[in-house]
Every structure is written in C-alpha cells, then in structure tokens.
Scaffold this motif. Structure first.
Motif, mmCIF file in Angstrom:
data_model
loop_
_atom_site.group_PDB
_atom_site.id
_atom_site.type_symbol
_atom_site.label_atom_id
_atom_site.label_comp_id
_atom_site.label_asym_id
_atom_site.label_seq_id
_atom_site.Cartn_x
_atom_site.Cartn_y
_atom_site.Cartn_z
ATOM 1 N N UNK A 10 51.093 49.746 45.627
ATOM 2 C CA UNK A 10 50.651 49.570 44.241
ATOM 3 C C UNK A 10 50.597 50.928 43.540
ATOM 4 N N UNK A 11 51.248 51.022 42.385
ATOM 5 C CA UNK A 11 51.206 52.263 41.597
ATOM 6 C C UNK A 11 50.032 52.244 40.629
ATOM 7 N N UNK A 31 42.917 41.910 34.454
ATOM 8 C CA UNK A 31 43.494 42.652 35.584
ATOM 9 C C UNK A 31 44.998 42.818 35.378
ATOM 10 N N UNK A 32 45.516 43.971 35.815
ATOM 11 C CA UNK A 32 46.961 44.210 35.770
ATOM 12 C C UNK A 32 47.326 45.090 36.950
ATOM 13 N N UNK A 33 48.353 44.687 37.693
ATOM 14 C CA UNK A 33 48.775 45.446 38.871
ATOM 15 C C UNK A 33 50.283 45.621 38.836
ATOM 16 N N UNK A 67 38.088 49.562 35.509
ATOM 17 C CA UNK A 67 38.602 50.752 36.196
ATOM 18 C C UNK A 67 40.127 50.763 36.164
ATOM 19 N N UNK A 68 40.677 51.987 36.217
ATOM 20 C CA UNK A 68 42.119 52.182 36.333
ATOM 21 C C UNK A 68 42.373 53.041 37.561
ATOM 22 N N UNK A 217 55.561 39.173 37.021
ATOM 23 C CA UNK A 217 55.085 38.977 35.655
ATOM 24 C C UNK A 217 53.588 38.742 35.645
ATOM 25 N N UNK A 218 52.920 39.339 34.651
ATOM 26 C CA UNK A 218 51.522 39.027 34.355
ATOM 27 C C UNK A 218 51.482 38.299 33.022
ATOM 28 N N UNK A 219 50.757 37.182 32.997
ATOM 29 C CA UNK A 219 50.609 36.390 31.772
ATOM 30 C C UNK A 219 49.196 36.585 31.241
#
Length: 512
Positions: A10-11, A31-33, A67-68, A217-219
């Motif tokens: 994971x970046x 959330x986004x990964x 958090x990031x 994809x994130x929706x």
C-alpha cells in the motif's frame, strides 16, 4: 497474500477522513487506499466528495479528523509542498502551465537550473528533453506551451511530475477535452509509468475509460465511502448502482421523440475553408439528430455557423422552406435557434452572476415595460424554470459558479427554454457531468423533442448518441461521411464512418 504483505504493497492510505464547512459535514469518515504501481479509479457523482478528498491529500484543505499514511507511516500534509516532498502530484482538469513559456521552462518552473542568478537555459532544455523522451512524449522541450494541444499540455504536466520524483499522480477528468487517439496515447504513457512503479488516482465520469485503464476502484456517494474493489468485480450497471444508490435501468428514456415529416431546418452544401465542407442534412420537427465523429471533425465549427458565430463561405440554410441569412447570433436567436455550447463555464454561463440573472440572460427584454423591469414576473419565470428542470439551488441569488456541472447545464437549458427557441443545438451537453445528472439531462432532451422542439446534439460519447438520437450523422475531417437511422445504428458502424473506412455506395475509395 497475507495482511502484512498486503500492507507493504500500500502506498497511500486515508482513514476515517472527516471534513466540515461551517455546520455542514461534506466527508463522513471516508477511507481511500492506493497500492503501489496501480491505477486506482475514484468515482462518484458531482458532490460526492472526491475533490475534497484530493485537496486534503494534496495539502490544499485541512481535514477535521482522520489519518493519512504513506508507505505505512502516518504523515501530516499541511501544504502542497508537503505533498510534493512525499512524491504526490496532481494534474488538474484545468491545465496550470504558463502558455508563453517553453515546455522546458514550465517543467523547471520554481526549480530552475542556475549559475548565480542566471538560468542555464541550454542545460535546462537538454534535461527537459531527456525527461520527455524517457516518458515517451513526442514533444520538443523548446516548444511554446501555447502551441501545444490540450493532450500535449497534460503530458508536459506528467513529465514535470515524474521528473521531480512523483510516486503518485492524481488525474482529474484527463480526457474531457481530448480525442480518442490522444486518449490512447495518454493511456499508453500511464501504463508505461505504472510498470515503472508509479501509482495513479484516476477521476472520471466515463465508465468505458475506467474499465479500460483502472486496476481497482473506490466509489463515493454523498460524502461517504461506499466500496473499494478490483475493477474486475464490477460491470457498468453495478458501478452506476453504487454511485447513485439506485438502479438506472431508465438511464436512457424508453420513449423516443415522435418525429414529424415536417422539415424545420435544411442545410445545403455548407462550407467554410479549413473547417467543414459540403455539409447537407435535414432536421425534422421533434427530431433529435446526433452528430458523431472524432474531436476535430468539424462538428462544433459547423454548428457555430448555424448559430451565427461564424459565416460560411458557401452553401444555403433554409428554415421551414425559406432561405435565411444568419448574419450573427442575434439573427439566429430571432429565427428561433439556440446554442448550448461545449464550454458552458466560459461561453454559456456567467459564473459570477446569480441563477436568476443567468436564466434571464437571453430574455431580459420580455420583462421590460419601457425603461422599467418587472422584477416579480422575472423572478416568477425563473422559479418556474428551476422547478420544471429540477435545478438544485439554495436560492435564485446563488452564484452559478457554485452549482454542480449538471445543475449548471440545466440553467443554460432554462435560459433557452424561456426564449422558446424551436431549434436547440447541444454541443457535448453532458461533458463533465456525473451519471445521475446525465440521466436527468437525457430525459429533458427527450421531453423537449416530444414537445415539438428540434434538436441537434453533438456528442463524443457513443452510448448517448445510440441511446437518445433518432438519427446520427457522422463527420470526418469536416464532412459528413454517413447518416444512420437509430434502429440500424451500432457502435461499430458509427466508428467506421468516424474513421472514414466505410465505402459508400457508388463511390470508390479514391473519391472519399
């Protein structure tokens, strides 16, 4: 793969991101990964929160909570410089290059190669050319940016990002103003950079592109996280359902317009040097006539002459059988012709004006009595249009620039519906609009045709041409290469005409 090795891959990880503007929360624990060396699509309707998430990631907006992490380490991104230091870059929909500077000067802007106070111009140009060549971009470092096409300008921004160690590049609607061929070149560059370990967040409303370029994809919907999965787990129906929260089986209206035999507009051998030639077609009452073709085929230039923005060199235009001379836009409007332009933000709306003023733009004279304006009638007419078109606004005094793309387009439509124009020319009417808003615009277009309006619709999106047009005329290099009835229209047939690879009856290939 176990969870530890998954984490190592994971970046970027954004967790529980919340953001309020005043009392209104626009992000609700999102959330986004993004993994290393992947193209990750971020999708959702306008207003879903995608832009706010990206502004937080790039340090342009401060989050309230969450958090990031970059490479597993929690980081604080308080400014774009912080983001750049971490290898995060964003290519905006509106290119930020300086037109009067060279490609090399733009790439090294702010980090010029200097000896004392003097810029080492030749060395800078040499290094910039090496960067362009390494990325696979066929542009000269000495070219002025103003002489480049939109797609080439995007590529210069990609080259600049890569040259300064970008590990993640965010692309916002990168293909909204470029041709299919340019899109293919852009995608090949993205794939090459991905193979070298660079990640992408790809924001787009174009479903076909997402399936073509994205790995996952994130929706998002209404400021909330909906899902994250490999793109292979989706089809377009499932993706649209997750974006809008409802099944869009009626994405394109079921009932097509009842086309009359009456010819409203006839165009006969219309030509303008270096733009279009020998354009002939008829438009019937209640018809939706689509115009397909690749970007640069001459469609916009042709309808510009129908609306009086330019003058044809030769050919004739007839309205209801009478030959007319469209001298300028005022005479076009007087003849009942309206144009909803491709660039609504700069040509269709006053973004700094309020909703009421924008709706009244073409019909102000109707609400004047001598020197006085009937503000109550003006307001009432605007309110009726807002209600009729379901335009989502806080008040008529809201600035047009604060609306979503779909609602901005409805305001432009409202302006011409009040004018009661008989012929509506729609140039890329759903460009930059999310799928839910597109469905609403399609219904409006079909309802206008059912009410007896005659519509010319230019679109670079094949599904909408096939979905709502009664006939489709296809252009290639300034001329019409074919006209297809809806019942006979297929994507393959339209693309063959758009690429001019269809041999027309009684014509040799040399004559085409």
């Amino acid at each position: 793969m176990d969870s530890n090795s998954n984490e190592i891959n994971v970046l970027i990880k954004m967790s529980g991101i919340r953001k309020k503007y005043g009392q209104i929360e626009v992000l609700h624990g999102v959330d986004l990964e993004v993994k290393k060396a992947e193209v990750h699509a971020l999708i959702g309707e306008n207003g879903a929160g995608k832009s706010t998430m990206m502004k937080i990631l790039m340090g342009e907006v401060k989050m309230d909570q969450g958090t990031i992490s970059v490479d597993g380490d929690i980081v604080e991104i308080s400014s774009p410089n912080d983001a750049h230091t971490l290898g995060l870059r964003m290519i905006h929909q509106e290119i930020l290059l300086v037109p009067d500077m060279t490609v090399a000067e733009n790439i090294f802007s702010g980090v010029e190669l200097k000896k004392w106070v003097f810029v080492k111009k030749k060395e800078q140009e040499k290094k910039a050319q090496e960067i362009l060549d390494n990325v696979g971009i066929d542009i000269k470092a000495t070219d002025l940016v103003r002489d480049l096409k939109t797609a080439q300008r995007q590529m210069v921004e990609i080259a600049a990002a890569v040259s300064f160690g970008a590990r993640l590049i965010i692309m916002d609607e990168p293909t909204s103003a470029i041709s299919q061929k340019e899109t293919e070149i852009l995608f090949s560059i993205i794939k090459r950079l991905k193979a070298e370990g660079i990640s992408f967040i790809y924001i787009s409303h174009r479903m076909d592109e997402i399936f073509q370029i994205a790995d996952s994809v994130t929706v998002m919907r209404d400021g909330c996280f909906v899902s994250r999965d490999p793109i292979s787990n989706y089809d377009s129906n499932k993706l649209i359902f997750q974006m809008v929260g409802r099944d869009l089986q009626d994405y394109f209206p079921d009932h097509f317009s009842d086309v009359s035999d009456e010819v409203i507009l006839k165009v006969d051998r219309l030509s303008r040097k270096n733009e279009y030639r020998d354009i002939s077609f008829e438009l019937h009452k209640g018809e939706i006539l689509g115009f397909g073709g690749l970007i640069g085929a001459g469609r916009t230039e042709m309808v510009s002459s129908l609306f009086g923005l330019t003058k044809p060199d030769s050919g004739d235009i007839y309205l209801k059988g009478q030959k007319v001379n469209i001298r300028n836009t005022a005479s076009a409007i007087e003849l009942g012709i309206a144009l909803i332009p491709e660039d609504r933000k700069h040509a269709g709306l006053n973004l700094n004006g309020n909703i009421e003023d924008n709706i009244m733009m073409a019909v102000e004279k109707k609400y004047k009595k001598g020197l006085f304006i009937s503000y109550s009638n003006r307001r009432k007419a605007s309110e009726e249009m807002v209600s009729q078109l379901s335009i989502k606004i806080s008040s008529l005094k809201q600035l047009a620039g604060k609306l979503s793309g779909g609602n901005q387009q409805k305001v432009v439509l409202a302006k011409w519906l009040l004018e009661d124009s008989e012929i509506l020319i729609l140039d890329e009417p759903t460009r930059g609009i999310d799928v839910g808003a597109k469905a609403e615009i399609y219904k409006l277009i079909v309802n206008m045709a059912k009410a007896g309006k005659s519509i010319i619709m230019i679109s670079s999106e094949m599904p909408e041409l096939l979905g709502i047009c009664d006939r489709i005329a296809v252009m290639y290099e300034g001329r019409i290469t074919g006209v297809v009835e809806r019942k006979e229209a297929t994507q393959e047939k339209i693309m063959a005409y758009a690429a001019n690879i269809v041999k027309r009856e009684g014509e040799s290939k040399d004559e085409q």
